[in-house]
Design a protein around this motif. Structure first.
Motif, PDB file in Angstrom:
ATOM      1  N   ALA A  40       0.898  -1.136   0.332  1.00  0.00           N
ATOM      2  CA  ALA A  40      -0.045  -0.091   0.137  1.00  0.00           C
ATOM      3  C   ALA A  40       0.837   1.317  -0.003  1.00  0.00           C
ATOM      4  CB  ALA A  40      -0.904  -0.159   1.099  1.00  0.00           C
ATOM      5  N   PRO A  41       0.302   2.263  -0.461  1.00  0.00           N
ATOM      6  CA  PRO A  41       0.992   3.872  -0.428  1.00  0.00           C
ATOM      7  C   PRO A  41       1.801   3.834   0.896  1.00  0.00           C
ATOM      8  CG  PRO A  41      -0.961   4.130  -1.623  1.00  0.00           C
ATOM      9  CD  PRO A  41      -1.130   2.545  -0.991  1.00  0.00           C
ATOM     10  N   GLY A  42       2.797   4.197   1.070  1.00  0.00           N
ATOM     11  CA  GLY A  42       3.599   4.431   2.021  1.00  0.00           C
ATOM     12  C   GLY A  42       4.006   3.453   3.287  1.00  0.00           C
ATOM     13  N   LYS A  43       3.727   2.249   2.798  1.00  0.00           N
ATOM     14  CA  LYS A  43       3.759   1.097   3.970  1.00  0.00           C
ATOM     15  C   LYS A  43       4.375  -0.155   3.036  1.00  0.00           C
ATOM     16  CE  LYS A  43      -1.031   1.848   5.937  1.00  0.00           C
ATOM     17  NZ  LYS A  43      -2.250   1.018   6.252  1.00  0.00           N
ATOM     18  N   GLN A  44       4.975  -0.755   4.163  1.00  0.00           N
ATOM     19  CA  GLN A  44       5.719  -2.203   3.730  1.00  0.00           C
ATOM     20  C   GLN A  44       4.859  -3.046   3.250  1.00  0.00           C
ATOM     21  OE1 GLN A  44       7.754  -3.363   7.234  1.00  0.00           O
ATOM     22  NE2 GLN A  44       9.370  -2.111   6.757  1.00  0.00           N
ATOM     23  N   ARG A  45       5.459  -3.714   2.172  1.00  0.00           N
ATOM     24  CA  ARG A  45       4.642  -4.937   1.561  1.00  0.00           C
ATOM     25  C   ARG A  45       4.393  -6.173   2.607  1.00  0.00           C
ATOM     26  NH1 ARG A  45       7.976  -6.978  -3.939  1.00  0.00           N
ATOM     27  NH2 ARG A  45       7.975  -4.826  -3.796  1.00  0.00           N
ATOM     28  N   GLY A  46       3.230  -6.423   2.425  1.00  0.00           N
ATOM     29  CA  GLY A  46       2.706  -7.528   3.205  1.00  0.00           C
ATOM     30  C   GLY A  46       1.877  -8.556   2.774  1.00  0.00           C
ATOM     31  N   LEU A  47       1.830  -9.697   3.381  1.00  0.00           N
ATOM     32  CA  LEU A  47       1.253 -10.995   2.837  1.00  0.00           C
ATOM     33  C   LEU A  47      -0.258 -10.834   2.718  1.00  0.00           C
ATOM     34  CD1 LEU A  47       2.170 -13.538   1.758  1.00  0.00           C
ATOM     35  CD2 LEU A  47       1.810 -14.581   4.038  1.00  0.00           C
ATOM     36  N   VAL A  48      -0.926 -11.045   1.858  1.00  0.00           N
ATOM     37  CA  VAL A  48      -2.395 -11.361   1.713  1.00  0.00           C
ATOM     38  C   VAL A  48      -2.778 -12.533   1.818  1.00  0.00           C
ATOM     39  CG1 VAL A  48      -4.332 -10.616   0.060  1.00  0.00           C
ATOM     40  CG2 VAL A  48      -2.200  -8.934   0.220  1.00  0.00           C
ATOM     41  N   ALA A  49      -2.466 -13.423   1.032  1.00  0.00           N
ATOM     42  CA  ALA A  49      -2.895 -14.674   0.896  1.00  0.00           C
ATOM     43  C   ALA A  49      -1.747 -15.542   0.417  1.00  0.00           C
ATOM     44  CB  ALA A  49      -4.021 -14.820  -0.187  1.00  0.00           C
ATOM     45  N   TYR A  79      -4.900 -17.468  -8.783  1.00  0.00           N
ATOM     46  CA  TYR A  79      -5.745 -16.400  -8.640  1.00  0.00           C
ATOM     47  C   TYR A  79      -5.925 -15.747  -7.287  1.00  0.00           C
ATOM     48  CZ  TYR A  79      -6.928 -18.878 -13.045  1.00  0.00           C
ATOM     49  OH  TYR A  79      -7.265 -19.580 -14.366  1.00  0.00           O
ATOM     50  N   LEU A  80      -6.512 -14.697  -7.131  1.00  0.00           N
ATOM     51  CA  LEU A  80      -6.798 -13.966  -5.963  1.00  0.00           C
ATOM     52  C   LEU A  80      -8.113 -13.433  -6.281  1.00  0.00           C
ATOM     53  CD1 LEU A  80      -6.330 -13.533  -2.987  1.00  0.00           C
ATOM     54  CD2 LEU A  80      -5.343 -11.160  -3.882  1.00  0.00           C
ATOM     55  N   GLN A  81      -9.344 -13.823  -5.673  1.00  0.00           N
ATOM     56  CA  GLN A  81     -10.547 -13.407  -5.899  1.00  0.00           C
ATOM     57  C   GLN A  81     -10.817 -12.232  -4.969  1.00  0.00           C
ATOM     58  OE1 GLN A  81     -12.968 -13.574  -8.440  1.00  0.00           O
ATOM     59  NE2 GLN A  81     -14.087 -12.003  -7.382  1.00  0.00           N
ATOM     60  N   MET A  82     -10.987 -11.105  -5.153  1.00  0.00           N
ATOM     61  CA  MET A  82     -11.172 -10.077  -4.049  1.00  0.00           C
ATOM     62  C   MET A  82     -12.664  -9.549  -4.137  1.00  0.00           C
ATOM     63  SD  MET A  82      -7.296  -8.039  -4.429  1.00  0.00           S
ATOM     64  CE  MET A  82      -7.989  -7.393  -5.692  1.00  0.00           C
ATOM     65  N   ASN A  83     -13.499  -9.875  -3.058  1.00  0.00           N
ATOM     66  CA  ASN A  83     -15.049  -9.507  -2.750  1.00  0.00           C
ATOM     67  C   ASN A  83     -14.846  -8.273  -1.803  1.00  0.00           C
ATOM     68  OD1 ASN A  83     -15.604 -11.194  -4.940  1.00  0.00           O
ATOM     69  ND2 ASN A  83     -15.538 -12.763  -3.188  1.00  0.00           N
ATOM     70  N   SER A  84     -16.028  -7.395  -2.022  1.00  0.00           N
ATOM     71  CA  SER A  84     -16.415  -6.530  -0.788  1.00  0.00           C
ATOM     72  C   SER A  84     -14.979  -5.668  -0.730  1.00  0.00           C
ATOM     73  CB  SER A  84     -16.909  -7.280   0.424  1.00  0.00           C
ATOM     74  OG  SER A  84     -17.872  -7.911   0.173  1.00  0.00           O
ATOM     75  N   LEU A  85     -14.620  -5.108  -1.867  1.00  0.00           N
ATOM     76  CA  LEU A  85     -13.521  -4.236  -1.590  1.00  0.00           C
ATOM     77  C   LEU A  85     -13.488  -2.924  -0.765  1.00  0.00           C
ATOM     78  CD1 LEU A  85     -11.867  -5.137  -5.142  1.00  0.00           C
ATOM     79  CD2 LEU A  85     -10.682  -5.349  -2.949  1.00  0.00           C
ATOM     80  N   LYS A  86     -12.607  -2.515  -0.231  1.00  0.00           N
ATOM     81  CA  LYS A  86     -12.592  -1.368   0.650  1.00  0.00           C
ATOM     82  C   LYS A  86     -11.471  -0.547   0.043  1.00  0.00           C
ATOM     83  CE  LYS A  86     -13.643  -4.202   4.667  1.00  0.00           C
ATOM     84  NZ  LYS A  86     -13.346  -4.542   6.044  1.00  0.00           N
ATOM     85  N   PRO A  87     -11.382   0.551   0.455  1.00  0.00           N
ATOM     86  CA  PRO A  87     -10.324   1.695  -0.268  1.00  0.00           C
ATOM     87  C   PRO A  87      -8.956   1.235   0.513  1.00  0.00           C
ATOM     88  CG  PRO A  87     -12.416   3.007   0.566  1.00  0.00           C
ATOM     89  CD  PRO A  87     -12.551   1.450   0.864  1.00  0.00           C
ATOM     90  N   GLU A  88      -9.008   0.657   1.679  1.00  0.00           N
ATOM     91  CA  GLU A  88      -7.845   0.326   2.255  1.00  0.00           C
ATOM     92  C   GLU A  88      -7.049  -0.886   1.552  1.00  0.00           C
ATOM     93  OE1 GLU A  88     -10.814   0.920   3.973  1.00  0.00           O
ATOM     94  OE2 GLU A  88     -11.075  -0.682   5.442  1.00  0.00           O
ATOM     95  N   ASP A  89      -7.738  -1.634   0.519  1.00  0.00           N
ATOM     96  CA  ASP A  89      -7.199  -2.689  -0.172  1.00  0.00           C
ATOM     97  C   ASP A  89      -6.319  -2.195  -1.290  1.00  0.00           C
ATOM     98  OD1 ASP A  89     -10.410  -4.376   0.251  1.00  0.00           O
ATOM     99  OD2 ASP A  89      -8.580  -4.698   1.288  1.00  0.00           O
ATOM    100  N   THR A  90      -6.448  -0.902  -1.541  1.00  0.00           N
ATOM    101  CA  THR A  90      -5.583  -0.352  -2.472  1.00  0.00           C
ATOM    102  C   THR A  90      -4.185  -0.543  -2.378  1.00  0.00           C
ATOM    103  OG1 THR A  90      -7.363   1.495  -2.808  1.00  0.00           O
ATOM    104  CG2 THR A  90      -4.733   2.145  -3.380  1.00  0.00           C
ATOM    105  N   GLY A  91      -3.524  -1.005  -3.401  1.00  0.00           N
ATOM    106  CA  GLY A  91      -1.901  -0.824  -3.591  1.00  0.00           C
ATOM    107  C   GLY A  91      -1.521  -1.723  -4.597  1.00  0.00           C
ATOM    108  N   VAL A  92      -0.373  -2.162  -4.835  1.00  0.00           N
ATOM    109  CA  VAL A  92       0.259  -2.766  -5.800  1.00  0.00           C
ATOM    110  C   VAL A  92       0.152  -4.342  -5.359  1.00  0.00           C
ATOM    111  CG1 VAL A  92       2.247  -3.466  -7.346  1.00  0.00           C
ATOM    112  CG2 VAL A  92       1.657  -1.109  -6.834  1.00  0.00           C
TER     113      VAL A  92
END
Length: 121
Positions: A40-49, A79-92
């Motif tokens: 995410a912007p300004g944050k360290q890379r983190g594990l999602v799944a 694949y990564l299916q992402m549902n009910s997305l939130k603004p905080e999910d924004t990132g690379v």
């Protein structure tokens, strides 16, 4: 060597869905786990799944109940299916591969180029 190519990112409104894909090629026999990671912007890379070769999955708390990681071995694609997305999910979002279990960021040996996901409020 393992090559990873992500696709499927984009701009979506909050509450919407996206499916990311990661095409895997090369010496895939050595790979045990595949992961999706977010920076995410300004944050360290983190594990999602994470998904292992045996099909076991693990999710960061932020995505539990909303994200689903899966793999199609015939297509060498994760694949990564992402549902009910939130603004905080924004990132690379990066696809990554490891010979290990994939629970630690430092385990990942191979990385894709990343795909941008932007969730608007």
């Amino acid at each position: 060597q393992v090559q990873l190519v992500e696709s499927g990112g984009g701009l979506v409104q909050a509450g919407g869905s996206l499916r990311l894909s990661c095409a895997v090629s090369g010496s895939i026999f050595s790979i045990n786990a595949m992961g999706w990671l977010r920076q995410a912007p300004g944050k360290q890379r983190g594990l999602v799944a994470v998904i292992t070769s045996g099909g076991s999955t693990n999710y960061a708390d932020s995505g539990k109940g909303r994200f689903i990681i899966s793999r199609d071995n015939a297509k060498n694609t994760v694949y990564l299916q992402m549902n009910s997305l939130k603004p905080e999910d924004t990132g690379v979002y990066y696809c990554a591969a490891t010979e290990g279990l994939g629970y630690d960021l430092g385990e990942y040996d191979y990385w894709g180029q990343g795909t941008q996901v932007t969730v608007s409020s």
